[in-house]
Design a protein around this motif. Structure first.
Motif, mmCIF file in Angstrom:
data_model
loop_
_atom_site.group_PDB
_atom_site.id
_atom_site.type_symbol
_atom_site.label_atom_id
_atom_site.label_comp_id
_atom_site.label_asym_id
_atom_site.label_seq_id
_atom_site.Cartn_x
_atom_site.Cartn_y
_atom_site.Cartn_z
ATOM 1 N N TYR A 65 -48.231 -36.168 34.555
ATOM 2 C CA TYR A 65 -48.554 -36.532 33.106
ATOM 3 C C TYR A 65 -48.108 -37.863 32.906
ATOM 4 O O TYR A 65 -49.106 -38.672 32.268
ATOM 5 N N LEU A 66 -46.784 -38.108 33.137
ATOM 6 C CA LEU A 66 -46.606 -39.431 33.050
ATOM 7 C C LEU A 66 -47.140 -40.701 33.768
ATOM 8 O O LEU A 66 -47.410 -41.855 33.136
ATOM 9 N N LEU A 67 -47.538 -40.364 34.779
ATOM 10 C CA LEU A 67 -48.292 -41.518 35.742
ATOM 11 C C LEU A 67 -49.447 -41.651 35.179
ATOM 12 O O LEU A 67 -49.975 -42.779 35.160
ATOM 13 N N ALA A 68 -50.530 -40.185 34.812
ATOM 14 C CA ALA A 68 -51.611 -40.586 34.439
ATOM 15 C C ALA A 68 -51.566 -41.295 32.857
ATOM 16 O O ALA A 68 -52.664 -42.058 32.604
ATOM 17 N N TYR A 69 -50.868 -40.805 31.955
ATOM 18 C CA TYR A 69 -50.883 -41.630 30.684
ATOM 19 C C TYR A 69 -50.301 -42.885 30.887
ATOM 20 O O TYR A 69 -50.845 -43.717 30.051
ATOM 21 N N GLY A 70 -49.268 -43.116 31.468
ATOM 22 C CA GLY A 70 -48.726 -44.482 31.524
ATOM 23 C C GLY A 70 -49.826 -45.581 32.316
ATOM 24 O O GLY A 70 -49.688 -46.469 31.747
ATOM 25 N N LEU A 71 -50.329 -44.815 33.244
ATOM 26 C CA LEU A 71 -51.185 -46.097 33.921
ATOM 27 C C LEU A 71 -52.596 -46.075 33.347
ATOM 28 O O LEU A 71 -52.862 -47.449 32.962
ATOM 29 N N GLY A 72 -52.846 -45.114 32.696
ATOM 30 C CA GLY A 72 -54.033 -45.119 31.731
ATOM 31 C C GLY A 72 -53.820 -46.326 30.478
ATOM 32 O O GLY A 72 -54.727 -47.159 30.210
ATOM 33 N N SER A 73 -52.715 -45.969 30.002
ATOM 34 C CA SER A 73 -52.254 -46.948 28.853
ATOM 35 C C SER A 73 -52.057 -48.637 29.461
ATOM 36 O O SER A 73 -52.486 -49.390 28.781
ATOM 37 N N THR A 74 -51.280 -48.532 30.476
ATOM 38 C CA THR A 74 -51.073 -49.827 31.216
ATOM 39 C C THR A 74 -52.844 -50.538 31.391
ATOM 40 O O THR A 74 -52.752 -51.873 31.085
ATOM 41 N N LEU A 75 -53.791 -49.883 32.007
ATOM 42 C CA LEU A 75 -54.878 -50.591 32.222
ATOM 43 C C LEU A 75 -55.654 -51.053 30.798
ATOM 44 O O LEU A 75 -55.936 -52.099 30.749
ATOM 45 N N VAL A 76 -55.630 -50.132 29.764
ATOM 46 C CA VAL A 76 -56.304 -50.703 28.669
ATOM 47 C C VAL A 76 -55.220 -51.818 27.797
ATOM 48 O O VAL A 76 -56.066 -52.703 27.407
ATOM 49 N N PHE A 77 -54.016 -51.781 27.948
ATOM 50 C CA PHE A 77 -53.244 -52.808 27.645
ATOM 51 C C PHE A 77 -53.462 -54.089 28.234
ATOM 52 O O PHE A 77 -53.868 -55.294 27.608
ATOM 53 N N ALA A 78 -53.600 -54.261 29.598
ATOM 54 C CA ALA A 78 -54.123 -55.278 30.316
ATOM 55 C C ALA A 78 -55.595 -55.703 29.967
ATOM 56 O O ALA A 78 -55.658 -57.054 29.942
ATOM 57 N N PHE A 79 -56.281 -54.898 29.824
ATOM 58 C CA PHE A 79 -57.658 -55.197 29.651
ATOM 59 C C PHE A 79 -58.110 -55.724 28.088
ATOM 60 O O PHE A 79 -58.532 -57.092 27.845
ATOM 61 N N ALA A 80 -57.088 -55.362 27.175
ATOM 62 C CA ALA A 80 -57.037 -56.067 25.789
ATOM 63 C C ALA A 80 -56.487 -57.432 25.708
ATOM 64 O O ALA A 80 -57.016 -57.982 25.119
ATOM 65 N N LEU A 81 -55.458 -57.648 26.682
ATOM 66 C CA LEU A 81 -55.002 -58.984 26.838
ATOM 67 C C LEU A 81 -55.934 -60.065 27.438
ATOM 68 O O LEU A 81 -55.977 -61.088 26.818
ATOM 69 N N LEU A 82 -56.723 -59.385 28.376
ATOM 70 C CA LEU A 82 -57.794 -60.280 29.120
ATOM 71 C C LEU A 82 -58.751 -60.492 28.038
ATOM 72 O O LEU A 82 -59.318 -61.716 28.003
ATOM 73 N N LEU A 83 -59.044 -59.666 27.476
ATOM 74 C CA LEU A 83 -60.375 -59.858 26.313
ATOM 75 C C LEU A 83 -59.899 -60.679 25.360
ATOM 76 O O LEU A 83 -60.671 -61.630 25.174
ATOM 77 N N THR A 84 -58.795 -60.675 24.807
ATOM 78 C CA THR A 84 -58.354 -61.370 23.568
ATOM 79 C C THR A 84 -57.668 -62.792 23.775
ATOM 80 O O THR A 84 -58.213 -63.461 23.280
ATOM 81 N N TRP A 85 -56.962 -62.683 25.012
ATOM 82 C CA TRP A 85 -56.172 -63.928 25.260
ATOM 83 C C TRP A 85 -56.886 -64.895 26.133
ATOM 84 O O TRP A 85 -57.155 -66.015 25.873
ATOM 85 N N ARG A 86 -57.437 -64.279 27.130
ATOM 86 C CA ARG A 86 -58.048 -64.940 28.258
ATOM 87 C C ARG A 86 -59.645 -65.463 28.050
ATOM 88 O O ARG A 86 -59.925 -66.611 27.990
ATOM 89 N N TRP A 87 -60.130 -64.250 27.511
ATOM 90 C CA TRP A 87 -61.684 -64.558 27.378
ATOM 91 C C TRP A 87 -62.134 -65.184 25.841
ATOM 92 O O TRP A 87 -62.854 -66.035 25.904
ATOM 93 N N GLN A 88 -61.305 -64.489 24.959
ATOM 94 C CA GLN A 88 -61.723 -64.961 23.516
ATOM 95 C C GLN A 88 -60.740 -66.004 23.105
ATOM 96 O O GLN A 88 -60.804 -66.726 21.933
#
Length: 316
Positions: A65-88
């Motif tokens: 549970y911790l791995l699935a929820y933690g990794l899923g959250s980390t992926l979205v967190f990283a995507f959000a940073l790429l989207l707003t900080w790097r791309w936008q």
């Protein structure tokens, strides 16, 4: 579908009561803050302690549970940073707050009440697991990045120290530490003290929902459609999908655990999100995003429960 609305409607009616109490001036902002303090400092820690002490530690700590929820959250967190900080090309502070809004679920005030009605008593165990991920991974990462972005030249070490000091005073984490200690040692609370913890824990869900309604009063979106839309879609759609993807990629998990992880991922963002936003100069965006996400979650949570029911992941 009517049965599903029978689960979600009372939850959002309680949120509506909190909103109505503020609108009709039955309660003031200060009084609502008092209820919020009660939930955060007493009811939710008691809920976590009760969940951890009612079961042996090996039944509470689910690494999958911790791995699935933690990794899923980390992926979205990283995507959000790429989207707003790097791309936008938005500032790092703004990007960190976007990432926080997309990944930090309101586990205590909305996720737990929903999961409690759908899954029953295991919801408290899932709450404890989610609190670990949110308070030790997602929130610290966002605050450290926001501090670095707001203070040019600030060291990572200084940001880490500031975040660690805040976490050390976090009542949820103190409750987690006490609950884990009692569960691991096999000790139990004395009868009168346990009854106090039980009474506080029982009050957590309705009081938390009432507070959310009060917090929504007065929030107004103001021409920030792109930013709000990104945060809302990231939290209510992308975050649950990322957690689901991790569940499917990792070794098979108990259906109850899968349902719990997905329900908590479908919850809107943490209620203190606008407070973090105000602190870092993006209060309008974070407040508006929380309002829209919370209202939209009535539809998405109902849909998620329906889909989980169709998949046979919910108890009969």
């Amino acid at each position: 579908m009517l049965a599903i609305l029978g689960i979600t409607t009372p939850i959002f009616l309680l949120i509506g009561l909190g909103y109505l109490a503020m609108r009709l001036r039955v309660t003031s902002r200060e009084q609502m803050q008092g209820v919020s303090t009660f939930v955060l400092y007493f009811a939710l820690p008691a809920l976590v302690i009760r969940a951890l002490t009612e079961h042996p530690l090996e039944e509470v700590v689910h690494l999958g549970y911790l791995l699935a929820y933690g990794l899923g959250s980390t992926l979205v967190f990283a995507f959000a940073l790429l989207l707003t900080w790097r791309w936008q090309r938005q500032p790092l502070t703004t990007s960190a707050l976007h990432a926080l809004g997309m990944t930090a679920s309101n586990s205590g005030f909305i996720g737990f009440p929903v999961a409690l009605m759908v899954l029953g008593s295991p919801a408290a165990v899932f709450l404890a697991l989610n609190m670990l991920i949110e308070n030790l991974l997602v929130i610290p990462a966002a605050l450290i990045l926001a501090e670095l972005g707001s203070q040019r030249g600030a060291s990572v070490g200084a940001a880490l120290r500031q975040t660690a000091q805040r976490l050390a005073r976090n009542p949820i984490l103190l409750g987690l530490a006490l609950g884990v200690t009692l569960s691991a040692s096999g000790l139990s609370l004395p009868g009168p003290l346990y009854r106090v913890v039980d009474m506080l824990a029982t009050a957590a869900a309705p009081a938390a929902l009432f507070v959310i309604g009060g917090a929504l009063f007065g929030l107004k979106p103001k021409g920030m459609g792109r930013d709000i839309g990104q945060i809302v879609l990231g939290k209510l759609i992308l975050h649950p999908l990322a957690v689901l993807a991790m569940i499917l990629l990792l070794p098979p998990m108990d259906p109850m655990l899968m349902a719990g992880a997905l329900l908590f991922a479908c919850a809107p963002m943490i209620s203190v999100y606008p407070l973090f936003g105000q602190r870092f100069g993006v209060g309008d965006i974070t407040a508006a995003a929380m309002m829209v996400t919370t209202l939209a979650s009535f539809i998405t949570l109902s849909l998620a429960i329906w889909l989980l029911s169709l998949a046979g992941l919910l108890p009969g």
